[in-house]
Each structure stands twice: as structure tokens, then as C-alpha cells.
Design a protein around this motif. Structure first.
Motif, PDB file in Angstrom:
ATOM      1  N   SER A 123      79.029  17.775 -13.813  1.00 17.91           N
ATOM      2  CA  SER A 123      79.666  16.460 -13.932  1.00 17.91           C
ATOM      3  C   SER A 123      80.222  15.975 -12.594  1.00 17.91           C
ATOM      4  N   TYR A 124      79.430  16.122 -11.552  1.00 17.37           N
ATOM      5  CA  TYR A 124      79.898  15.842 -10.199  1.00 17.37           C
ATOM      6  C   TYR A 124      80.388  14.410 -10.019  1.00 17.37           C
ATOM      7  N   ILE A 125      79.655  13.471 -10.569  1.00 12.91           N
ATOM      8  CA  ILE A 125      80.001  12.066 -10.349  1.00 12.91           C
ATOM      9  C   ILE A 125      81.292  11.723 -11.088  1.00 12.91           C
ATOM     10  N   TYR A 126      81.360  12.101 -12.348  1.00 10.24           N
ATOM     11  CA  TYR A 126      82.550  11.797 -13.141  1.00 10.24           C
ATOM     12  C   TYR A 126      83.778  12.471 -12.546  1.00 10.24           C
ATOM     13  N   ARG A 127      83.646  13.748 -12.205  1.00 11.90           N
ATOM     14  CA  ARG A 127      84.776  14.481 -11.621  1.00 11.90           C
ATOM     15  C   ARG A 127      85.257  13.800 -10.336  1.00 11.90           C
ATOM     16  N   ALA A 128      84.311  13.447  -9.464  1.00  9.10           N
ATOM     17  CA  ALA A 128      84.682  12.831  -8.193  1.00  9.10           C
ATOM     18  C   ALA A 128      85.341  11.473  -8.411  1.00  9.10           C
TER      19      ALA A 128
END
Length: 212
Positions: free
Chosen positions: A131-136
Motif C-alpha cells: 500500500s505504498y501510495i496510500y501510506r505515503a
């Protein structure tokens, strides 16, 4: 009390709006479609300007920046196209800032409060991968809220950032830990307690301080 909530067409936003209306507060809800009082795509500067004009001279006691997207759910390391990054940050970060900008005169008039819904997935102390985008994007929203808290303190405006819990919504899924009713009840308690003394806080829906 006049409360503005973005993204009231579903999930936590819808339940929060109902709770506030039920206790007698005035609620102005926004949504990207025609299901709310104000049609607002938070990423669209023109629609933001229209909302600001529509709400001119209406003090806002509480702004709840709830609208958000989780477009990269289920992606693996080979996914995450560039456009998905752009769309997510446009909604989850830029959209929050544009909404605050649009309603800043209204908030100043009421010495109101700003709430930003972030996520436990924003925490740099928890990095389970994926979930790289959401987390960032949620980490950026957390950072945004912390800095707004500093800049707006002189205006008497408190800013709080909150993790709503893992909630049984379209985004959270049916296996999530708590219901939208539980999340909304806990969050409203947190929002009511927000003050200049606690501005910049990052808290869980149940009141526990959240690790940054």
C-alpha cells in the motif's frame, strides 16, 4: 455549531453527518456527485472556488477533511502506476490543503477547528510493507496537519489528525475491526475535545495517542 464535512456520500463521512445532525448541529456536506448540499471534487480548484463563494460570510466551527481514496489496495511491488500516485495525492493531500484554503476565512471568523482523517498507515514506526501510495499520502496528510497546526495557532484555529480505526466500510472491507457507528462515536468525542492546547495531535479514534 456549523460543521463542514467532505465526502459525506458514504462510509464514515455519512455516519458523522447523521450523528451531528441528530444532535442539532448544522451540517454542510460535500460530495463529488449531487448527493450532498455542496458538489465538490476536492482536487478541483474551480469547484473549491465555487464552494468558497457559496459559503461566504458563513462561519465554520469545525471542518472535517474526510474525503479520501485508496486506489492501490491489493497491488504488489510491480504495480503502482505513476497516474495512481498523482490521483491519490491529489485527493488525500492536495485536496485537504485546498479545502482548508477555501474555508480559511470561515474558520477564522469562528475561531474554528480543523480535523484531518489520516491513518495508522501514515505512521513511520509501522512499516509492514505494501500500500505504498496510500501510506505515503496519509503520511503527507499527517505532516500537513502538523504544520497547519503551527501556522494557524495564532488565528485561534486548532488542528487535529486522527486515525479512524480499521472500519467496516467499502475501503476497510467487511473483516475490519469496528463498525462505522463505533468509529463515528469515538471520533466525535475526539473532535469535541480538540483545542489549542492539543492542536497538532495525532490520535486514534478511541483517544489513545498515536505514534508518529
Amino acid at each position: 455549531m456549523h460543521i463542514v464535512i467532505t465526502g459525506v456520500n458514504r462510509g464514515i463521512g455519512r455516519v458523522l453527518a447523521g450523528r451531528y445532525q441528530g444532535r442539532g448541529d448544522r451540517v454542510t456536506g460535500t460530495a463529488r456527485d449531487d448527493s450532498a448540499q455542496v458538489r465538490l471534487d476536492v482536487t478541483d480548484p474551480a469547484q473549491q472556488a465555487e464552494m468558497a463563494a457559496q459559503m461566504a460570510d458563513q462561519p465554520v466551527d469545525l471542518l472535517i477533511c474526510n474525503a479520501g481514496v485508496y486506489l492501490d489496495k491489493g497491488h504488489d511491488i510491480d504495480g503502482y502506476p505513476a497516474e495512481m500516485w498523482a490521483q491519490t495525492f491529489a485527493t488525500n493531500v492536495t485536496g485537504v490543503f485546498l479545502t482548508v484554503q477555501s474555508l480559511l476565512p470561515n474558520l477564522r471568523a469562528a475561531r474554528g477547528r480543523i480535523v484531518i482523517l489520516s491513518s495508522t498507515m501514515a505512521s513511520h514506526t509501522r512499516a509492514p510493507g505494501g500500500s505504498y501510495i496510500y501510506r505515503a499520502s496519509k503520511a503527507a496528510a499527517l505532516n500537513l496537519g502538523r504544520n497547519l497546526a503551527t501556522d494557524l495557532q495564532a488565528d485561534g484555529i486548532a488542528v487535529g489528525i486522527y486515525h479512524p480505526g480499521w472500519v467496516q466500510t467499502e475501503m476497510g472491507g467487511p473483516a475490519a475491526e469496528i463498525t462505522t457507528d463505533q468509529a463515528a462515536d469515538g471520533l466525535i468525542e475526539r473532535f469535541d475535545a480538540l483545542s489549542l492546547e492539543t492542536t497538532g495531535c495525532f490520535e486514534n479514534w478511541d483517544g489513545r495517542p498515536h505514534a508518529y
